[in-house]
Design an enzyme around this catalytic site. Sequence first.
Site, PDB file in Angstrom:
ATOM      1  N   GLY A  36       0.838  -1.203   0.000  1.00 27.31           N
ATOM      2  CA  GLY A  36       0.000   0.000   0.000  1.00 27.31           C
ATOM      3  C   GLY A  36       0.876   1.257   0.000  1.00 27.31           C
ATOM      4  N   HIS A  37       1.893   1.271   0.882  1.00 27.30           N
ATOM      5  CA  HIS A  37       2.820   2.421   0.902  1.00 27.30           C
ATOM      6  C   HIS A  37       3.579   2.512  -0.421  1.00 27.30           C
ATOM      7  CE1 HIS A  37       2.805   1.346   5.340  1.00 27.30           C
ATOM      8  NE2 HIS A  37       2.462   2.622   5.375  1.00 27.30           N
ATOM      9  N   GLN A  61      -0.436  10.726  17.735  1.00 33.88           N
ATOM     10  CA  GLN A  61      -1.692  10.178  17.221  1.00 33.88           C
ATOM     11  C   GLN A  61      -2.100   8.861  17.895  1.00 33.88           C
ATOM     12  OE1 GLN A  61       0.160  10.084  13.198  1.00 33.88           O
ATOM     13  NE2 GLN A  61      -0.948   8.176  12.904  1.00 33.88           N
ATOM     14  N   ASP A 152      -7.333   5.006   4.317  1.00 35.49           N
ATOM     15  CA  ASP A 152      -7.609   5.908   5.439  1.00 35.49           C
ATOM     16  C   ASP A 152      -8.305   7.138   4.857  1.00 35.49           C
ATOM     17  OD1 ASP A 152      -6.194   4.225   7.291  1.00 35.49           O
ATOM     18  OD2 ASP A 152      -4.363   4.915   6.331  1.00 35.49           O
ATOM     19  N   SER A 187      -2.507  -3.232   5.296  1.00 32.73           N
ATOM     20  CA  SER A 187      -2.399  -2.367   6.467  1.00 32.73           C
ATOM     21  C   SER A 187      -1.306  -2.917   7.369  1.00 32.73           C
ATOM     22  CB  SER A 187      -3.734  -2.372   7.226  1.00 32.73           C
ATOM     23  OG  SER A 187      -3.546  -1.886   8.537  1.00 32.73           O
TER      24      SER A 187
END
Length: 280
Positions: A36-37, A61, A152, A187
């Site tokens: 994904g990255h 966060q 996200d 993820s």
Amino acid sequence: MQTVVNVQALHAVLSKYRQQGLRVGFVPTMGNLHDGHLALVDAAIKQCDKVVVSIFVNPMQFSANEDFDTYPVTPEEDEQALIDHKVSLLYRPQLKEIYPSGLSAQTKVEVSDLSDMLCGLSRPHFFSGVATVVNILFNQVRADVAFFGKKDYQQYLIVKKMASDLSLDTRVEGIDTVRLESGLAMSSRNHYLSSDEKIQAANLYRILGELASSYKTGSRNKAIELGLGQLSECGFDVDYLELRRQSDLSEPSENDLKLIVLAAVWLGKTRLIDNLEFSL
Ligand code: PAF
């Protein structure tokens, strides 16, 4: 690939890029890189002359009961993946480069409305932590364009709005979610799932697809009810399941044609989020 760990060294490299009139792309991450990255990196490589990736596990966060201390850290693998994907510069800042006065004294960025719904309800600290660190990183890197994953989706819209509201120079671009063949969204938190849970988790995306189809042919309440039933049958504990307008995540009216279904669920001790954009 060059690696820098402080703002001074970062600026020295970036000013050389700027002198040469190069277009700079930026991918902020917390490391433990997956496909994904790397899809964000590839999109940046396509559009830009130089790509900067940051790796910083941002304590702001995470709340006290979340997984900051156990968040997966894989520096060697990350570095190799970034070299393979032709990244020019890795920025791996120490805490003091990001929060020089300390975490508790740090000026914070709040993106109201968009942060007060969906994931913001169960993680009230989260989006302020994200908006603050991304604002700092954007000001340090001053890229032309930054890339965020649409898995996200709420984070992506919040960062986009923050950059626009605060007149930042960096344009924010969203990139489609990368999935395993089963449909499970990539993820870093998938590491927490057992192999059986990974199979189970793939039902989430299938259910979102069925909900979207059922909404197209029936009523909203029925579609949500059906989705909630299916999620609990598949062993998920539901945090939320919502149908919203794509542009600002508000409740859609009958005239809205671009919609998104979003969910956050617990599978055992792991919280998963996913979404599906669709048009009527
Ligand atoms: O999505 C993430 O990995 C993080 O929230 C981000 C955008 C790098 C900010 O810490």
